[in-house]
Design an enzyme around this catalytic site. Structure first.
Site, short mmCIF file in Angstrom:
data_model
loop_
_atom_site.label_atom_id
_atom_site.label_comp_id
_atom_site.label_asym_id
_atom_site.label_seq_id
_atom_site.Cartn_x
_atom_site.Cartn_y
_atom_site.Cartn_z
CD GLU A 46 8.29 -5.23 2.70
OE1 GLU A 46 8.82 -6.25 2.06
OE2 GLU A 46 8.16 -4.24 1.96
CG HIS A 104 10.45 -9.23 -2.16
ND1 HIS A 104 10.13 -9.98 -0.80
CD2 HIS A 104 10.21 -8.00 -1.85
CE1 HIS A 104 10.07 -9.14 0.15
NE2 HIS A 104 9.73 -7.76 -0.56
CD GLU A 105 10.73 -5.25 -4.37
OE1 GLU A 105 9.67 -4.66 -4.00
OE2 GLU A 105 11.82 -5.55 -3.60
N GLY A 150 17.09 -2.36 -1.34
CA GLY A 150 17.31 -3.21 -2.67
C GLY A 150 16.30 -3.05 -4.11
CB ALA A 151 14.10 -3.59 -5.48
CG MET A 152 9.71 1.10 -3.74
SD MET A 152 9.11 0.54 -2.33
CE MET A 152 7.57 0.96 -2.21
CD GLU A 153 6.62 -2.49 -2.05
OE1 GLU A 153 7.98 -2.51 -2.05
OE2 GLU A 153 6.25 -2.54 -0.89
CG ASN A 154 7.54 2.39 -6.49
OD1 ASN A 154 7.27 2.89 -5.51
ND2 ASN A 154 8.82 2.39 -7.28
N1 PHE Z 1 9.54 -2.15 0.25
C1 PHE Z 1 10.67 -2.47 -0.30
C2 PHE Z 1 10.56 -4.25 -0.37
O1 PHE Z 1 10.22 -4.71 -1.06
C3 PHE Z 1 11.73 -2.16 0.47
C4 PHE Z 1 11.83 -0.57 0.58
C5 PHE Z 1 11.50 0.02 1.73
C6 PHE Z 1 12.51 0.05 -0.39
C7 PHE Z 1 11.91 1.28 2.02
C8 PHE Z 1 12.67 1.51 -0.23
C9 PHE Z 1 12.40 2.03 0.93
O2 PHE Z 1 11.21 -5.00 0.43
ZN ZN Z 2 9.19 -5.91 0.33
#
Ligand code: PHE
Ligand code: ZN
Length: 881
Positions: A327, A304-305, A268-272
């Site tokens: 998570e 969430h992110e 879905g998305a990524m919290e970089n």
């Molecule tokens: N860490 C991300 C989230 O917020 C999910 C994710 C995991 C995205 C692995 C890409 C690869 O939940």
């Molecule tokens: Zn997450």
């Protein structure tokens, strides 16, 4: 090559890293097929490590050009390169710098891990182990370093260059043929939070003033032309930032916060850190293109992110076994945010539905694992409903046990103790114990024990002593590799309702008044006695699903009707409706199976009518009452000898009956709430549309000519995507010429929109008709479909396999064979997506014998295929074991 089951990684084998990395300086020259990555690491041996002579850096699919230690080239004979690592023996025992030059090919990267291109945009995905596909590194979350990133590219190809942290510098080189940007992230982070983006993107900008008065630049970058679809995501971002300050005292910590929307994304998305990357379906929204469900998802995923900035980034995980630490906690936080922004009860219902649909079956099947797993073969397979959703429930139970203030105190202590660290679940739980002076020793078992507990409850009332005794028994079903279970500590929220519909004040024998109604269940079998209970009460148990358990209690139809009409806890009122619907459906399934057609469901339909007509209740809540259990819900409840065809027919029968019984009420609802004013995505307006659409579904189920006309009109006159897609799904499900016309119309309208057209794929994939499989097969060859685009795979193949139980489970096995073929094709380039698709087989053992045989045959064919990925092997072997 035969598939050997790879060796698992175990939690008990954790060892600290042999070296530490203080700083990382990356210099990335972007090019579609030949990107060069220079990395300069300032490193030192880890004083906490046992052995620091040899340095082994993770790396995959890299072309290595050069290695230098302290500026001196290391000769090729002095290091070893294997497919998964670069091994350097005899490292200096003091600080040193390590320079590595590698090359990667973004265009060839279809696994979408590491550096790749999505519709021309360079982007990265490093969680969990993608950084090793960019450069050689200690790719583990407990190695925290400060990053500086220089990106350079052709300004035509990539006018926008982004990375984590704050922008430092930009300029041109080679007389304008190249340009560059330098980004510096002051916060130490593990490499899975690294990100880089380059491409032709348009920013939508805004600002946020933190509560201490700092001005933060907010930007959402999207494909040019899509800027007008970012307003909702931006609004959600600002509300999230404010909420985290108010609820948890957490402020943002950089000068900029960037979001980039890309089309091809595995999740879905990524919290970089400072540079979140999103699947564009979770950013882009306008009334014409996005449903209320999408608006809601955007709000919650943006939150969430953003919330990960503290729970995940500032405090990260020591190792991947601790994944729930970030998570589960962050899901809990985003659920709480949505509950505060919307209706708390409706939010809880939605979250519980999600838990029961995705997590309960996982916990009851071959893929069951504890919230904190003890071993894994491929970490990508553990981004599961158990880690996320059940993980969130564990945080929620801690809050229920220590109270809201106690929870905040525990969180405050967690940040005070562990900010800047890579932490463990033990350290997290300890903070709640220390902040509240309580003992959570038994509670910790939830993290290490898989399976959904069953709570068998019985209430008896003694007319002489005027007391009620509630007996609670924990039944803990075995899960793979875990036969014997330990009793859990569960918070059980209860109410006792007297004949007049009022809650009786709870006076627990031996403890006194029980204001919050929370009982602490800790023993395998336990009795709680309530004093001063003047008459026989009806119990309202496990209110708000206070623990992720299955409740078993002997209530009559009359009791359920009573709860549905009276329970002061609105969640449990909905639960009563849901339980009543479920038991009615199970009776219908059974009656049809044994050839008796006598069971109809009138009792349930009549009970529902009164609540639904009550406009003192919120529209969104009434819509939830009208949503009957899904085919998957019914299958889960049956668990054994499941016949998806019988379930489909039983459900259709009840839908029709409810439509007929509630006809007038439903027509009133449908007429009253026509959406003629301007569209607003807020929860109240969305609730009105949900109610009206739920009424439409039931009215359509009657199948009268007027109902067909209403549905067609609904599609044709829709002014927003919520109504249009709802009608499209109903039309497509009914089939015939109306379906063909509507699908044709939808296609003509949206064929140039790569996002919206996914709805057209979904509508066809979930139609219950016998021709669906053939249609879905043909659609895999459609020019707008691409097996390399995860959103397309999820829309067409994923929804067929997981949201169309009747056709996926065709008795001839055609659905299974199709899914296996697709998994095999996708596994060749994107194992993560392939393995996830395979999950739709997880409940095959519960099927009736004929289908079970077909499913097994298809799965056996799969595991015999050559060159299967680690991801797919792990899931397939577990499912078949
Ligand atoms: N860490 C991300 C989230 O917020 C999910 C994710 C995991 C995205 C692995 C890409 C690869 O939940
Ligand atoms: Zn997450």
């Amino acid at each position: 090559m035969k598939n050997e089951t790879p060796r698992p990684i175990r939690l008990k084998d954790y060892k600290p890293p042999s070296f530490l990395v203080d700083t990382v300086a990356l210099d990335v020259a972007l090019d579609p097929a030949h990107t060069r990555v220079k990395s300069r690491l300032k490193m030192r041996p880890n004083p906490a490590a046992a052995e620091t002579g040899k340095l082994q850096l993770d790396g995959e699919n890299l072309e290595l050009e050069e290695v230098r230690i302290n500026g001196t080239v290391v000769p090729r004979s002095s290091y070893e390169v294997i497919p998964s690592a670069l091994i350097l023996p005899g490292m200096p025992q003091e600080r040193f710098s390590l320079d590595i030059v590698t090359h990667v090919n973004p265009d060839a990267n279809k696994a979408l891990q590491g550096l790749y291109r999505s519709r021309g945009i360079f982007c990265t995905q490093c969680e969990a182990q993608g950084f090793r596909r960019i450069t050689y590194f200690l790719d583990r979350p407990d190695v925290l370093a400060k990053y500086t990133t220089r990106i350079e590219a052709d300004p035509e190809l990539a006018p926008v260059l982004l990375s984590n942290g704050n922008p430092l510098e930009r300029g041109t080189a080679e007389r304008g043929k190249r340009h560059y940007a330098v980004w510096k992230d002051p916060h130490p982070k593990p490499c899975y939070l690294f990100a880089l983006v380059g491409g032709n993107l348009s920013p939508v900008a805004s600002t946020f003033r933190t509560r201490s008065g700092r001005e933060v630049d907010l930007r959402i970058y999207v494909e040019p032309g899509k800027e007008d679809r970012c307003a909702w995501a931006m609004d959600a971002l600002k509300r999230s930032m404010r909420w985290d300050e108010e609820r948890f005292g957490l402020e943002y910590d950089l000068d900029v916060f960037n979001i980039v929307a890309v089309s091809d994304f595995n999740m879905g998305a990524m919290e970089n850190k400072g540079l979140n990357i999103f699947n564009d379906r979770l950013i882009l929204a306008s009334p014409a293109t996005a449903t209320d469900a999408i608006y809601e998802a955007i709000e919650s995923v943006v939150a969430h992110e953003y919330f990960h900035n503290w729970t995940g980034n500032r405090i990260t995980c020591r190792d991947w076994f601790q994944l729930c630490l970030k998570e589960g906690l962050t899901v809990f936080r985003d659920q709480e945010f949505s509950a505060d922004e919307r209706s708390r009860t409706v939010q809880r219902i939605a979250d519980v539905r999600q838990l029961r649909t995705h997590q309960f079956p996982e916990d009851a099947g071959p893929l069951a694992h504890p919230v904190r797993p003890e071993s894994y073969i491929e970490i990508n397979n553990f981004y599961t409903a158990t880690v996320y959703e059940k993980g969130a429930e564990l945080c929620r139970m801690i809050e229920t046990i220590v109270g809201r203030e106690g929870f905040r105190a525990g969180m405050d202590l967690y940040f005070e103790r562990h900010d800047g660290e890579a932490a463990t679940v033990e350290q997290f739980v300890k903070c709640f114990e220390d902040a509240n002076g309580c003992d959570l020793k038994q509670f910790r078992t939830w993290y290490s024990q898989a399976g959904t507990p069953e709570l068998a409850c019985a209430l008896s009332w003694d007319s002489e002593t005027k007391s009620a005794a509630l007996t609670v028994e924990q039944v803990l079903p075995p899960t793979p590799g875990e036969e014997a279970k330990h009793p859990l500590h569960l918070p059980l929220k209860v109410g006792l309702i007297s004949g007049n519909g009022q809650d009786i004040e709870l006076n627990l024998k031996g403890a006194g008044p029980l204001a919050d109604g929370v009982l602490n269940v800790t023993k395998p079998r336990q009795t709680f006695t309530f004093l001063d209970v003047p008459s026989r009460p009806v119990p309202s148990l496990l209110r708000g699903l206070s623990a992720p358990a299955r409740l078993k209690v002997d209530l009559s139809d009359g009791d359920l009707e009573f709860l549905l009409a009276n329970d002061s806890d609105l969640f449990n009122r909905w639960q009563a409706a849901n339980d009543y619907a479920m038991r009615t459906l199970l009776r219908i399934v059974e009656a049809r199976r044994s050839g008796k057609r006598s069971v109809r469901g009138t009792g349930f339909a009549n009970a529902l009518a009164a609540s639904v007509a009550n406009d003192g209740l919120e529209a969104a809540y009434r819509a939830e009452l009208l949503r009957l259990p899904t085919e998957l819900d019914i299958a889960r409840e049956l668990a054994r000898d499941v016949d998806p065809e019988g379930i489909f027919r039983a459900r259709r029968q009840l839908l029709k009956l409810v439509g007929e019984t509630l006809g007038d009420v439903l027509e009133d609802i449908y007429q009253a709430d026509g959406d003629d004013d301007r569209f607003s995505p807020d929860a109240t307006s969305a609730g009105r549309r949900a109610l009206r659409n739920a009424a439409l579904t039931l009215l359509t189920a009657r199948g009268r000519p007027a109902d067909k006309e209403r549905l067609l009109r609904h599609y044709q006159s829709a002014t927003n995507m919520t109504d249009a897609s709802h009608a499209l799904f109903l039309l497509a499900a009914a089939g015939g010429t109306d379906a063909g016309d509507a699908l044709g119309d939808f296609y003509a309208r949206w064929k140039d929109d790569h996002l919206v057209i996914d709805t057209w794929f979904v509508a066809q994939a979930i139609a219950p008709s016998a021709t669906t499989l053939q249609r879905v097969r043909a659609l895999t060859k459609h020019p707008l479909f691409a097996l390399t685009a995860p959103n397309k795979v999820r829309a067409l193949i994923g929804s067929f396999a997981s949201m169309n139980p009747r056709q996926f489970n065709r008795p001839d096995g055609g659905g299974y064979n199709f899914a296996v073929e697709q998994v095999l094709a996708i596994d060749k380039f994107n194992p993560q997506v392939a393995a996830r698709l395979l999950g739709s087989f997880r409940s095959w053992r519960g099927l009736e014998p004929g289908r079970r045989k077909e499913a097994k045959r298809a799965l056996s064919r799969l595991v015999k295929a050559e060159g299967l990925s680690r991801d797919a092997i792990e899931i397939a072997t577990k499912i078949l074991e």
